[in-house]
Design a protein around this motif. Structure first.
Motif, PDB file in Angstrom:
ATOM      1  N   SER A   1       2.963  -5.349  -4.889  1.00 10.55           N
ATOM      2  CA  SER A   1       1.738  -5.115  -4.115  1.00 10.55           C
ATOM      3  C   SER A   1       0.574  -5.717  -4.880  1.00 10.55           C
ATOM      4  O   SER A   1       0.534  -5.655  -6.115  1.00 10.55           O
TER       5      SER A   1
ATOM      6  N   SER B   1      -0.919  -3.412   3.857  1.00 13.92           N
ATOM      7  CA  SER B   1       0.165  -2.427   3.759  1.00 13.92           C
ATOM      8  C   SER B   1      -0.336  -1.000   3.523  1.00 13.92           C
ATOM      9  O   SER B   1       0.465  -0.090   3.395  1.00 13.92           O
TER      10      SER B   1
ATOM     11  N   THR C   1       1.505  -6.468   0.377  1.00 22.51           N
ATOM     12  CA  THR C   1       2.755  -6.301  -0.371  1.00 22.51           C
ATOM     13  C   THR C   1       3.649  -7.487  -0.041  1.00 22.51           C
ATOM     14  O   THR C   1       3.957  -7.728   1.132  1.00 22.51           O
TER      15      THR C   1
ATOM     16  N   THR D   1       5.832  -3.479   5.954  1.00 15.26           N
ATOM     17  CA  THR D   1       4.412  -3.399   5.581  1.00 15.26           C
ATOM     18  C   THR D   1       3.468  -2.965   6.718  1.00 15.26           C
ATOM     19  O   THR D   1       2.687  -2.032   6.509  1.00 15.26           O
TER      20      THR D   1
ATOM     21  N   SER E   1       1.315   0.787   6.924  1.00 15.71           N
ATOM     22  CA  SER E   1      -0.117   0.943   7.163  1.00 15.71           C
ATOM     23  C   SER E   1      -0.340   1.923   8.327  1.00 15.71           C
ATOM     24  O   SER E   1      -1.218   2.786   8.278  1.00 15.71           O
TER      25      SER E   1
END
Ligand SMILES: Cc1cc2nc3c(=O)[nH]c(=O)nc-3n(C[C@H](O)[C@H](O)[C@H](O)COP(=O)(O)OP(=O)(O)OC[C@H]3O[C@@H](n4cnc5c(N)ncnc54)[C@H](O)[C@@H]3O)c2cc1C
Length: 425
Positions: free
Chosen positions: A89, A129, A141, A201, A205
């Protein structure tokens, strides 16, 4: 005397019955008013949530327009954290230290990378992400694209640059968040987030946004990954599930390793399939968000449609060339799959060639014919690098782009000629 007693008894029993009746009446009325109060309170709370959501949306829209930017903005890498084998990340802080605009969970950033040895900047997109609730940083990421087993195929250009060369304190050029693949935070409809490999990813989120908003929305997170070595955000996902009753995590390993323990590290030793979803979902009445390798998305989208999930409840994003097409876009397939041949003229290169459906997008046709002045980025209609002016004729989009091109131009990576065309390339 006996008569008096009888009268007394009747009075007593009458009074007793009256007391019971009044007692019942009070009880029922109390219940009724408690129920009415509760109902009123619930409605009031629901209304308050709706009002808060609308107010929040207004604030978000305001912040977006206040803090967004055009073109590329400088960001400093403030942290670089290993998440799993071959996955890091990158935390990004704006170099100007001004606040960041919020984004929609699921959107991505576009990077303009100056990679040593490359003649032109390399454009790549990476999904955000983390949730948008961190006004001081963005996080992406990135999985390092390793070399294939063929000696002449090099490791991924941009992902290797991020992993091997970029370090804390380095500066990168970044476009404002964009993309149409995002979670509608104003809806309460239950959701299913499906991530295959690094395709977790955008779903991550979305998941973080649901939790941080305090929403009790039923959320299933299906994460398919090869085995424990590649399992990113393991602790975070497990903690999130333990702490939130509405979050349900289902981890699938396709090639579990000897050290991987079922029910501790993962739940299923198989790939994600709609049969597996059916074991956990009460019905097909969910909003589905998918991101993963083309093979996974192709089969899942087909299976979801076969399960009668309405096409507009299936949302997906491809990290590479957009290969998945919903059956609703059958028209698109038909119109480009005929043997029809049209002429494409690349005006600046002074080259005319013929196109048929086997040759793919205009960008692919250009590359196959040695046209070098169209810049390829995401190849999925998102990053806008390949937008080129159409000087004559018309094109057809195979998938909707992230944002529309100006009138008279097109995203060459996801469009095909409708008729003879002249392109400014
Ligand atoms: C909207 C969007 C969001 C994305 N989000 C993420 C994300 O969150 N995380 C993430 O890791 N990625 C994400 N991606 C993918 C990312 O943008 C890059 O495509 C990815 O990192 C690979 O880029 P690269 O430059 O490293 O590889 P490239 O150099 O583009 O190569 C890609 C692959 O092709 C192979 N290859 C190279 N040359 C050849 C050749 N001549 N023949 C055959 N194969 C070849 C390489 O070995 C490599 O495996 C996203 C993409 C999009 C469009």
């Amino acid at each position: 005397m006996e008569i008096d007693m009888l009268i007394d008894l009747s009075v007593i029993s009458f009074l007793g019955m009256l007391t019971i009746y009044i007692g019942n009446w009070i009880l029922i009325n109390n219940r009724r008013s408690t129920w009415t109060r509760r109902n009123y309170e619930m409605n009031r709370q629901r209304l308050q949530i709706e009002i808060d959501l609308i107010t929040d949306r207004r604030k978000v829209e305001q912040k977006k327009s206040d803090h967004s930017w055009n073109g590329f903005r400088k960001f400093e890498i403030s942290d670089k954290v290993k998440e799993a084998k071959g996955i890091f990340s990158f935390y990004l802080k704006p170099h100007d230290r001004k606040p960041l605009p919020p984004f929609e969970p699921g959107q991505f950033l576009t990077f303009n990378l100056h990679i040593p040895g490359q003649k032109k900047p390399v454009i790549r997109c990476y999904s955000l992400s983390d949730s948008p609730n961190h006004p001081d940083y963005y996080r992406v990421t990135i999985k390092r694209e390793p070399p294939h087993n063929k000696p002449n195929i090099l490791p991924g250009l941009a992902s290797s640059f991020f992993h091997d060369q970029l370090k804390i304190g380095d500066i990168v050029d970044v476009k404002a968040p964009s993309g149409h693949f995002f979670l509608d935070m104003s809806s309460h409809k239950p959701i299913v987030l499906i991530g295959g490999g690094i395709g977790l990813t955008p779903g991550l989120s979305m998941l973080n946004s649901v939790i941080e908003s305090g929403s009790l929305r039923e959320t299933h997170f299906f994460y398919g990954v090869r085995n424990g070595k590649y399992h990113a955000f393991k602790k975070h996902l497990q903690k999130t599930t333990l702490e939130n009753e509405n979050i349900h995590l289902h981890v699938c390993y396709s090639e579990a390793g000897e050290d991987d323990i079922i029910d501790k590290d993962y739940h299923y030793g198989e790939k994600i399939s709609v049969d597996l979803l059916k074991q956990h979902l009460k019905s097909s009445n969910y909003e589905f968000y998918l991101c993963g390798p083309p093979s996974m998305m192709g089969s899942l989208v087909e299976e979801l449609e076969a399960w009668n999930v309405p096409v507009n409840s299936i949302h997906f994003e491809a990290f590479g060339p957009a290969t998945v097409k919903k059956t609703s876009t059958e028209d698109n397939k038909k119109s480009v799959s005929g043997a029809e041949t049209v002429n494409v003229k690349f005006a600046r290169s002074n080259k005319t060639t013929s196109w048929d459906a086997t040759q793919g997008s205009i960008l692919e046709l250009a590359e196959a014919n040695g046209i070098v002045n169209i810049i390829a980025g995401c190849r999925a209609g998102n990053c806008d690098s390949c937008i080129t002016a159409i000087m004559d004729g018309e094109v057809k989009y195979l998938n909707p782009p992230g944002s529309p091109a100006e009138d008279g131009s097109c995203h060459t990576c996801i469009s095909v000629p409708k008729s003879d065309i002249v392109i400014d390339a």
